[in-house]
Design a protein around this motif. Structure first.
Motif, PDB file in Angstrom:
ATOM      1  N   ARG A 105       0.838  -1.276  -0.095  1.00  0.00           N
ATOM      2  CA  ARG A 105       0.070   0.059   0.034  1.00  0.00           C
ATOM      3  C   ARG A 105       0.861   1.323  -0.042  1.00  0.00           C
ATOM      4  NH1 ARG A 105      -3.361  -0.355   4.771  1.00  0.00           N
ATOM      5  NH2 ARG A 105      -4.622   1.418   4.251  1.00  0.00           N
ATOM      6  N   ARG A 109       1.029   3.974  -3.047  1.00  0.00           N
ATOM      7  CA  ARG A 109       0.922   5.441  -2.677  1.00  0.00           C
ATOM      8  C   ARG A 109       1.812   6.254  -3.246  1.00  0.00           C
ATOM      9  NH1 ARG A 109       1.756   8.712   1.724  1.00  0.00           N
ATOM     10  NH2 ARG A 109       0.260  10.487   2.096  1.00  0.00           N
ATOM     11  N   GLN A 112       1.700   6.877  -6.943  1.00  0.00           N
ATOM     12  CA  GLN A 112       0.655   7.768  -7.145  1.00  0.00           C
ATOM     13  C   GLN A 112       1.200   9.364  -6.791  1.00  0.00           C
ATOM     14  OE1 GLN A 112      -2.320   6.152  -4.343  1.00  0.00           O
ATOM     15  NE2 GLN A 112      -3.453   5.101  -6.095  1.00  0.00           N
ATOM     16  N   ARG A 113       1.683   9.525  -6.148  1.00  0.00           N
ATOM     17  CA  ARG A 113       2.117  10.782  -5.639  1.00  0.00           C
ATOM     18  C   ARG A 113       3.440  11.326  -6.390  1.00  0.00           C
ATOM     19  NH1 ARG A 113      -0.097  12.847  -1.285  1.00  0.00           N
ATOM     20  NH2 ARG A 113       1.558  14.228  -1.062  1.00  0.00           N
ATOM     21  N   SER A 122      -3.434  12.614   1.211  1.00  0.00           N
ATOM     22  CA  SER A 122      -3.707  11.492   0.685  1.00  0.00           C
ATOM     23  C   SER A 122      -3.800  10.265   1.513  1.00  0.00           C
ATOM     24  CB  SER A 122      -3.180  10.939  -0.793  1.00  0.00           C
ATOM     25  OG  SER A 122      -1.775  10.703  -0.843  1.00  0.00           O
ATOM     26  N   LEU A 124      -3.481   6.092   2.642  1.00  0.00           N
ATOM     27  CA  LEU A 124      -3.165   4.906   2.073  1.00  0.00           C
ATOM     28  C   LEU A 124      -4.128   4.434   1.112  1.00  0.00           C
ATOM     29  CD1 LEU A 124      -0.781   3.303   4.707  1.00  0.00           C
ATOM     30  CD2 LEU A 124       0.069   4.292   2.593  1.00  0.00           C
ATOM     31  N   PRO A 125      -3.950   4.011  -0.170  1.00  0.00           N
ATOM     32  CA  PRO A 125      -4.879   3.140  -0.754  1.00  0.00           C
ATOM     33  C   PRO A 125      -5.219   1.708  -0.086  1.00  0.00           C
ATOM     34  CG  PRO A 125      -2.711   2.793  -1.686  1.00  0.00           C
ATOM     35  CD  PRO A 125      -2.579   3.591  -0.596  1.00  0.00           C
TER      36      PRO A 125
END
Length: 254
Positions: A105, A109, A112-113, A122, A124-125
């Motif tokens: 995760r 993340r 993604q960033r 944001s 954690l996914p």
């Protein structure tokens, strides 16, 4: 539920409803009845599994351990993972946490960033079986019977079945004047374009606006519209859906 007030000390695990109502009332208003009810118990452990802890062998939840938390796989399965160190090999044969493996995760993340400013927050996914399930989970959290939902044009049959037939949403072409609304954006957008971010912020002046951004086909994570929406308005709730579909990563990512 009565508002406990900003000074109250609340446990976010045991009193999540009160925390959301206090810190993000628009999010609470936007949640569906199901979204308000669901939660993972703080002591999420079946009784039988708890009773088996500390025993020489524990196979009560579909996995065998040595009594100290390490997996005991069949020899043929262990050989297939022989290139991993002991800790990783054991992890591969045990159930992962409900929300996904923490290291995975965090790595996702971080990806993604890329090129995203540090001051853009944001979470954690949450790991799902793919973007289709992620979209379905997000829909269940925020869509209730009759709630207006704006879907990207052309509306595909799967999305219509999910939002309209399964959840009873009212599919609309434009943002309505009042009441919570859910907007689903596919990024990059299709030939018909996408709802401008400025329109979403303006709509949030009058009611909660949940924006589910589907980045499945986005090549570069940092280019997502999701990051442009974060922090723009307290009643604007952006949610990111991302990952591989049946074709892998259509956006070209590896």
């Amino acid at each position: 539920m009565t508002d406990p007030g900003p000074a109250a000390a609340l446990d976010p695990l045991l009193e999540s409803d009160a925390v959301i109502q206090r810190d993000s009332p628009a999010l609470w208003e936007a949640l569906s009845p199901l979204g308000r009810r669901v939660r993972q118990p703080a002591n999420f452990l079946p009784l039988q599994s708890a009773e088996a802890r500390g025993k020489p062998f524990n196979a009560t939840i579909g996995q065998i351990t040595d009594g100290h938390g390490k997996a005991v796989p069949l020899p043929s399965m262990a050989a297939a993972a022989g290139g991993l160190d002991e800790a990783r090999r054991s992890q591969g044969f045990l159930y992962s946490p409900v929300e996904g493996i923490a290291d995975l995760r965090q790595a996702w993340r971080d990806r993604q960033r890329q090129r995203v400013a540090a001051d853009r927050p944001s979470a954690l996914p949450i790991v799902t079986t793919g973007p289709a399930q992620a979209l379905a989970l997000a829909a269940e959290l925020f869509v209730t019977e009759g709630r207006p939902v704006v879907l990207p044009e052309p509306v595909d049959p799967v999305s219509r079945e999910l939002f309209e037939i399964r959840l009873g949403a009212r599919i609309v072409a434009e943002l309505p004047e009042t009441g919570p609304v859910v907007v689903v954006l596919r990024h990059p957008p299709g030939p018909s374009g996408s709802v401008p971010a400025a329109s979403l912020v303006a709509a949030a002046e009058h009611r909660p606006v949940v924006v589910i951004v589907d980045d499945t086909r986005l090549a570069e994570p940092g280019d997502s519209l999701f990051w442009d929406l974060i922090g723009k308005h307290p009643r604007l709730v952006p949610v990111l859906v991302d990952g591989a579909d049946v074709l892998g990563f259509p956006g070209g990512r590896v």
